[in-house]
Design an enzyme around this catalytic site. Sequence first.
Site, mmCIF file in Angstrom:
data_model
loop_
_atom_site.group_PDB
_atom_site.id
_atom_site.type_symbol
_atom_site.label_atom_id
_atom_site.label_comp_id
_atom_site.label_asym_id
_atom_site.label_seq_id
_atom_site.Cartn_x
_atom_site.Cartn_y
_atom_site.Cartn_z
ATOM 1 N N SER A 7 -23.456 -9.002 -119.586
ATOM 2 C CA SER A 7 -23.396 -10.042 -120.618
ATOM 3 C C SER A 7 -24.308 -9.691 -121.785
ATOM 4 O O SER A 7 -25.527 -9.633 -121.652
ATOM 5 C CB SER A 7 -23.811 -11.396 -120.037
ATOM 6 O OG SER A 7 -23.997 -12.300 -121.103
ATOM 7 N N HIS A 32 -19.011 -8.582 -121.196
ATOM 8 C CA HIS A 32 -18.901 -10.042 -121.138
ATOM 9 C C HIS A 32 -19.518 -10.663 -122.389
ATOM 10 O O HIS A 32 -20.684 -10.392 -122.711
ATOM 11 C CB HIS A 32 -19.633 -10.522 -119.876
ATOM 12 C CG HIS A 32 -19.454 -11.959 -119.547
ATOM 13 N ND1 HIS A 32 -18.351 -12.435 -118.850
ATOM 14 C CD2 HIS A 32 -20.231 -13.046 -119.804
ATOM 15 C CE1 HIS A 32 -18.477 -13.740 -118.678
ATOM 16 N NE2 HIS A 32 -19.601 -14.142 -119.253
ATOM 17 N N ASP A 34 -20.311 -14.236 -124.369
ATOM 18 C CA ASP A 34 -20.474 -15.673 -124.132
ATOM 19 C C ASP A 34 -20.447 -16.451 -125.435
ATOM 20 O O ASP A 34 -21.396 -16.386 -126.222
ATOM 21 C CB ASP A 34 -21.812 -15.917 -123.419
ATOM 22 C CG ASP A 34 -21.792 -15.409 -121.991
ATOM 23 O OD1 ASP A 34 -20.986 -15.921 -121.203
ATOM 24 O OD2 ASP A 34 -22.584 -14.494 -121.673
ATOM 25 N N MET A 36 -20.589 -20.054 -127.207
ATOM 26 C CA MET A 36 -21.049 -21.431 -126.931
ATOM 27 C C MET A 36 -20.976 -22.254 -128.202
ATOM 28 O O MET A 36 -21.344 -21.775 -129.278
ATOM 29 C CB MET A 36 -22.493 -21.405 -126.440
ATOM 30 C CG MET A 36 -22.725 -20.532 -125.234
ATOM 31 S SD MET A 36 -24.476 -20.514 -124.788
ATOM 32 C CE MET A 36 -24.454 -19.285 -123.483
ATOM 33 N N HIS A 65 -15.894 -15.199 -122.590
ATOM 34 C CA HIS A 65 -16.135 -16.435 -121.846
ATOM 35 C C HIS A 65 -16.406 -17.551 -122.844
ATOM 36 O O HIS A 65 -17.463 -17.580 -123.466
ATOM 37 C CB HIS A 65 -17.342 -16.197 -120.906
ATOM 38 C CG HIS A 65 -17.768 -17.400 -120.131
ATOM 39 N ND1 HIS A 65 -18.985 -17.454 -119.463
ATOM 40 C CD2 HIS A 65 -17.163 -18.591 -119.895
ATOM 41 C CE1 HIS A 65 -19.089 -18.627 -118.857
ATOM 42 N NE2 HIS A 65 -18.008 -19.330 -119.118
ATOM 43 N N MET A 67 -17.360 -21.066 -123.742
ATOM 44 C CA MET A 67 -18.000 -22.311 -123.315
ATOM 45 C C MET A 67 -17.883 -23.291 -124.475
ATOM 46 O O MET A 67 -18.854 -23.605 -125.161
ATOM 47 C CB MET A 67 -19.453 -22.034 -122.925
ATOM 48 C CG MET A 67 -19.557 -21.329 -121.588
ATOM 49 S SD MET A 67 -21.140 -20.518 -121.333
ATOM 50 C CE MET A 67 -20.782 -18.951 -122.129
ATOM 51 N N GLY A 141 -24.703 -22.099 -120.310
ATOM 52 C CA GLY A 141 -25.418 -22.427 -121.550
ATOM 53 C C GLY A 141 -26.573 -21.502 -121.863
ATOM 54 O O GLY A 141 -26.951 -21.372 -123.023
ATOM 55 N N PHE A 142 -27.123 -20.867 -120.837
ATOM 56 C CA PHE A 142 -28.311 -20.041 -121.050
ATOM 57 C C PHE A 142 -28.292 -18.826 -120.122
ATOM 58 O O PHE A 142 -27.821 -18.929 -118.988
ATOM 59 C CB PHE A 142 -29.589 -20.851 -120.777
ATOM 60 C CG PHE A 142 -29.663 -22.112 -121.591
ATOM 61 C CD1 PHE A 142 -30.196 -22.094 -122.880
ATOM 62 C CD2 PHE A 142 -29.161 -23.300 -121.097
ATOM 63 C CE1 PHE A 142 -30.235 -23.242 -123.652
ATOM 64 C CE2 PHE A 142 -29.191 -24.461 -121.864
ATOM 65 C CZ PHE A 142 -29.733 -24.435 -123.144
ATOM 66 N N GLY A 143 -28.837 -17.721 -120.620
ATOM 67 C CA GLY A 143 -29.048 -16.569 -119.755
ATOM 68 C C GLY A 143 -30.346 -16.740 -118.976
ATOM 69 O O GLY A 143 -31.151 -17.628 -119.271
ATOM 70 N N GLY A 144 -30.539 -15.919 -117.977
ATOM 71 C CA GLY A 144 -31.821 -15.869 -117.268
ATOM 72 C C GLY A 144 -32.114 -17.037 -116.353
ATOM 73 O O GLY A 144 -33.266 -17.279 -115.994
ATOM 74 N N ASP A 174 -20.721 -15.383 -112.345
ATOM 75 C CA ASP A 174 -21.542 -15.317 -113.553
ATOM 76 C C ASP A 174 -22.767 -16.227 -113.444
ATOM 77 O O ASP A 174 -22.626 -17.437 -113.273
ATOM 78 C CB ASP A 174 -20.655 -15.765 -114.735
ATOM 79 C CG ASP A 174 -21.338 -15.704 -116.086
ATOM 80 O OD1 ASP A 174 -22.458 -15.201 -116.170
ATOM 81 O OD2 ASP A 174 -20.713 -16.167 -117.057
ATOM 82 N N GLY A 175 -23.955 -15.614 -113.556
ATOM 83 C CA GLY A 175 -25.187 -16.389 -113.626
ATOM 84 C C GLY A 175 -26.172 -16.026 -112.531
ATOM 85 O O GLY A 175 -25.862 -16.144 -111.347
ATOM 86 N N GLY A 176 -27.333 -15.526 -112.925
ATOM 87 C CA GLY A 176 -28.385 -15.221 -111.950
ATOM 88 C C GLY A 176 -28.050 -14.063 -111.024
ATOM 89 O O GLY A 176 -28.598 -13.958 -109.916
ATOM 90 N N GLY A 196 -26.550 -10.489 -117.088
ATOM 91 C CA GLY A 196 -27.186 -10.416 -118.401
ATOM 92 C C GLY A 196 -28.630 -9.981 -118.283
ATOM 93 O O GLY A 196 -28.995 -8.821 -118.508
HETATM 94 C C1 DX5 Z 1 -24.421 -18.434 -119.010
HETATM 95 C C2 DX5 Z 1 -23.511 -17.301 -119.378
HETATM 96 C C3 DX5 Z 1 -23.795 -16.060 -118.668
HETATM 97 C C4 DX5 Z 1 -25.151 -15.474 -118.899
HETATM 98 C C5 DX5 Z 1 -25.549 -14.801 -117.632
HETATM 99 O O1 DX5 Z 1 -23.983 -19.586 -119.578
HETATM 100 O O2 DX5 Z 1 -22.169 -17.644 -119.119
HETATM 101 O O3 DX5 Z 1 -22.788 -15.074 -118.892
HETATM 102 O O4 DX5 Z 1 -25.217 -14.576 -119.969
HETATM 103 O O5 DX5 Z 1 -26.853 -14.403 -117.765
HETATM 104 P P1 DX5 Z 1 -27.787 -14.047 -116.516
HETATM 105 O O6 DX5 Z 1 -27.146 -12.894 -115.838
HETATM 106 O O7 DX5 Z 1 -29.055 -13.705 -117.198
HETATM 107 O O8 DX5 Z 1 -27.875 -15.268 -115.666
HETATM 108 ZN ZN ZN Z 2 -20.689 -15.975 -119.190
#
Ligand code: DX5
Ligand code: ZN
Length: 215
Positions: A7, A32, A34, A36, A65, A67, A141-144, A174-176, A196
């Site tokens: 991502s 990927h 994202d 938003m 993706h 959102m 909504g957020f990475g990490g 997707d996520g974490g 990501g």
């Molecule tokens: C979150 C995104 C993800 C995000 C994943 O809303 O859809 O794609 O970038 O990031 P990590 O891998 O850091 O959780």
């Molecule tokens: Zn995503």
Amino acid sequence: MTQVSPSLLSGDFCRLYRDLEMLNASEASMIHLDVMDGVFVPNISFGFPVIKAISTIATKPLDVHLMIVDPGRYVSQVRDCGATIMNVHYEACTHLDRVVQQIKQAGMKAAVTVNPATPVELLSDILDQLDMVLIMSVNPGFGGQKFIPRAIDRTRRLRAMIDSSASNALIEVDGGVNLSTGRDLVEAGADILVAGNYVFSAPDPKEAIAGLAAL
Ligand code: DX5
Ligand code: ZN
């Protein structure tokens, strides 16, 4: 071999060219992206002009993706900016079947994304129409963010649904995602891992991608 979709949300937006060259040379299967809108999720990222610019540099398929509310309004714009896969949220589409048909008619692969509280079983009547299902393992909504462990059982249940049906849909999560959560997800039946923070905060992002691909 697991497919990896890094991502770019965790990339360096001042050095996107450098990050894309790294991804082009990596074992990533796709990239990927994202999008938003600040309404469907409490954050705003980037939109079509940025994706179009990315498409001129990226040599891998773009996994977009969305959102955003009512993503069906943007099918042709998403196609025109170079997307291969268009991911729309189950929760954002009143007429999901129509949106999925429009995505396929536009020549893209159709993917439906489910938030952590949306039962994967709600997809049973559309599964045979889908190229991919994206299971969110964080609230979007957020990475990490921290991985929600329930995603493992959700992946297992979706795997069983797909294997016992006529569907060829791939499962993306997707996520974490990191090496440890990624391993559990692949064991549960995931085909594609989005990552990501794990990739872009690694000392060697290419190596991090290779590690996930080897799961
Ligand atoms: C979150 C995104 C993800 C995000 C994943 O809303 O859809 O794609 O970038 O990031 P990590 O891998 O850091 O959780
Ligand atoms: Zn995503």
